[in-house]
Design an enzyme around this catalytic site. Sequence first.
Site, short mmCIF file in Angstrom:
data_model
loop_
_atom_site.label_atom_id
_atom_site.label_comp_id
_atom_site.label_asym_id
_atom_site.label_seq_id
_atom_site.Cartn_x
_atom_site.Cartn_y
_atom_site.Cartn_z
N ASP A 34 -8.05 -5.29 0.00
CA ASP A 34 -8.56 -5.96 -1.20
C ASP A 34 -8.14 -7.42 -1.28
O ASP A 34 -8.70 -8.18 -2.06
CB ASP A 34 -8.11 -5.20 -2.45
N HIS B 223 0.85 -1.18 0.00
CA HIS B 223 0.00 0.00 0.00
C HIS B 223 0.88 1.23 0.00
O HIS B 223 1.93 1.23 0.64
CB HIS B 223 -0.92 0.02 1.22
N1 CMC Z 1 4.23 -7.37 -5.14
C1 CMC Z 1 5.57 -7.42 -5.30
N2 CMC Z 1 6.40 -6.40 -5.06
C2 CMC Z 1 5.84 -5.25 -4.66
C3 CMC Z 1 4.44 -5.11 -4.47
C4 CMC Z 1 3.63 -6.23 -4.73
N3 CMC Z 1 2.30 -6.16 -4.58
N4 CMC Z 1 4.16 -3.86 -4.06
C5 CMC Z 1 5.33 -3.22 -3.99
N5 CMC Z 1 6.35 -4.07 -4.33
C6 CMC Z 1 7.78 -3.76 -4.31
C7 CMC Z 1 8.21 -2.91 -5.50
O1 CMC Z 1 8.62 -3.71 -6.59
C8 CMC Z 1 9.34 -2.10 -4.91
O2 CMC Z 1 10.48 -2.93 -4.85
P1 CMC Z 1 11.97 -2.28 -5.00
O3 CMC Z 1 12.11 -1.38 -3.80
O4 CMC Z 1 12.89 -3.44 -4.99
O5 CMC Z 1 11.97 -1.53 -6.30
C9 CMC Z 1 8.89 -1.86 -3.47
O6 CMC Z 1 8.02 -2.97 -3.14
C10 CMC Z 1 8.13 -0.56 -3.28
O7 CMC Z 1 7.08 -0.54 -4.25
P2 CMC Z 1 6.39 0.74 -4.84
O8 CMC Z 1 5.68 0.38 -6.09
O9 CMC Z 1 7.40 1.85 -4.89
O10 CMC Z 1 5.36 1.06 -3.70
P3 CMC Z 1 4.23 2.06 -3.81
O11 CMC Z 1 4.00 2.50 -2.43
O12 CMC Z 1 4.49 3.09 -4.83
O13 CMC Z 1 3.04 1.18 -4.39
C11 CMC Z 1 1.09 -0.12 -4.58
C12 CMC Z 1 1.92 0.82 -3.70
C13 CMC Z 1 -0.25 -0.33 -3.88
C14 CMC Z 1 0.85 0.52 -5.95
C15 CMC Z 1 1.85 -1.45 -4.75
O14 CMC Z 1 2.16 -2.01 -3.50
C16 CMC Z 1 1.08 -2.47 -5.61
O15 CMC Z 1 1.16 -2.41 -6.83
N6 CMC Z 1 0.33 -3.41 -4.92
C17 CMC Z 1 -0.49 -4.37 -5.64
C18 CMC Z 1 -1.78 -3.68 -6.06
C19 CMC Z 1 -2.73 -3.52 -4.89
O16 CMC Z 1 -3.01 -4.45 -4.16
N7 CMC Z 1 -3.27 -2.29 -4.78
C20 CMC Z 1 -4.33 -2.01 -3.82
C21 CMC Z 1 -4.03 -0.97 -2.85
S1 CMC Z 1 -5.30 -1.00 -1.56
C22 CMC Z 1 -6.69 -0.41 -2.34
C23 CMC Z 1 -6.74 1.08 -2.36
O17 CMC Z 1 -6.67 1.72 -1.28
O18 CMC Z 1 -6.91 1.61 -3.48
#
Ligand code: CMC
Length: 432
Positions: free
Chosen positions: A371, A313
């Site tokens: 989710d 998240h």
């Molecule tokens: N699976 C694998 N790796 C992940 C995931 C995941 N679900 N989420 C983040 N990472 C890794 C990412 O590759 C990165 O690794 P590194 O530091 O080695 O490059 C690190 O964790 C940080 O990731 P980020 O993308 O910079 O994190 P963020 O805070 O920008 O992204 C997110 C948050 C929600 C977009 C992401 O965690 C994601 O894509 N999750 C899966 C989709 C999901 O379940 N989204 C629902 C959010 S809850 C509903 C809502 O409130 O809308």
Amino acid sequence: MQLSDKKAKLSVSDGGPEIEFPIYKGSVGPDVIDIRKLYGGTGMFTYDPGFLSTASCESSITYIDGDKGELLYRGYPIEQLAVKCDFLDVCYLILNGDLPDAAQKLDFDQQVTRHTMVNEQLHFFLRGFRRDAHPMAVLTGLVGALSAFYHDSTDISNPYHRHVSAIRLIAKMPTLVAMAYKYSQGQPFIYPQNNLSYTGNFVRMMFATPCEEYKLNPVVEKALDRIFILHADHEQNASTSTVRLCGSSGTNPFAAIAAGVACLWGPAHGGANEACLQMLEELQANGGVAKVGEFMEQVKDKNSGVRLMGFGHRVYKNYDPRAKLMQETCKEVLSSLGLENDPLFKLAMELERIALEDPYFVERKLYPNVDFYSGIVQRAIGIPTSLFTAIFALARTVGWIAQWNEMLSDPDYKIGRPRQLYSGSVSRDVKR
Ligand code: CMC
């Protein structure tokens, strides 16, 4: 806004002037540096892609402490609201700032109930869509189309219009979502029934047919009501920021909320529960629990492009408090429906177990989000996967409309207009 004694100073290393910025204190949470004079004083913008360090507005609706795993609506912890209130209590709270007393509740419930029907012409509008259209495509269109039907509540400078449009949106969303579902099934639309609760009415409009009496299952009603409560608002997330930005131009509320619906659709936001269930189903079809280890290796491999959906998240970096409550509901629903041994649920539990122990996830503070469980609950209830995000949109509508209203009432409100760091060609001549 409360001014802090502290000040922020910025000096640029080329010997330019040192500029002082005021700092404001929130009631809780991080202070903010007011950089409104930055461009005028330095000729520079801030650069903050994804707005990770930017407070885009002042708000008193929802507070999140991502490190503590805390979510408050108008100061009330989500854990208390989820067990002590129903969704319409929470709607009233989010819109008005406090929980309703008995008379206010009765009046509010009646107002919402009396607006659940949609203009009959919307049925014909809906019939223009292909039956296999994605429900979010249909919903984006239907919500936008409300502005073509309810002209009498689109004057954004009129507080009464704003109130009526809020009630209309909250009341009509379940009807529209259920209509989109019925249409995809080729079944007749079921009209709302005023003696049912908000959520009970939605369940009936989804699953009843005109051929027989529909008997509501209270466990299902309660589970969906909780899903609605947990998704009602979430501070300045992507879709809410979209609603604010869209609404900042002075457009009508139906158009602004349609923009929110469109934004929510994406798999990194509201589309995550659909994507999560698709991931579980695919994994189940390709070997199930026995293949979880292999799948996790793919997730950890940056080149694979595979993410563990329902994990991670942007804000919660310890746990998502909504996920805990949803996990509880998930167990309740599965046991009440005799689905405790549901293979998909077992698969989800195994994924969760591995992810919570694996250093890749632990180091990156990736935990199940709401989710991860809400998809399993909705599937058990009989809601098709493609409708999950539409249900999220239904629940989030109250948050969007309250945030939109708050923006319009803010004396500092301006049309949103971010700037950029331009890296394209400098001015050049067309050589022809
Ligand atoms: N699976 C694998 N790796 C992940 C995931 C995941 N679900 N989420 C983040 N990472 C890794 C990412 O590759 C990165 O690794 P590194 O530091 O080695 O490059 C690190 O964790 C940080 O990731 P980020 O993308 O910079 O994190 P963020 O805070 O920008 O992204 C997110 C948050 C929600 C977009 C992401 O965690 C994601 O894509 N999750 C899966 C989709 C999901 O379940 N989204 C629902 C959010 S809850 C509903 C809502 O409130 O809308």
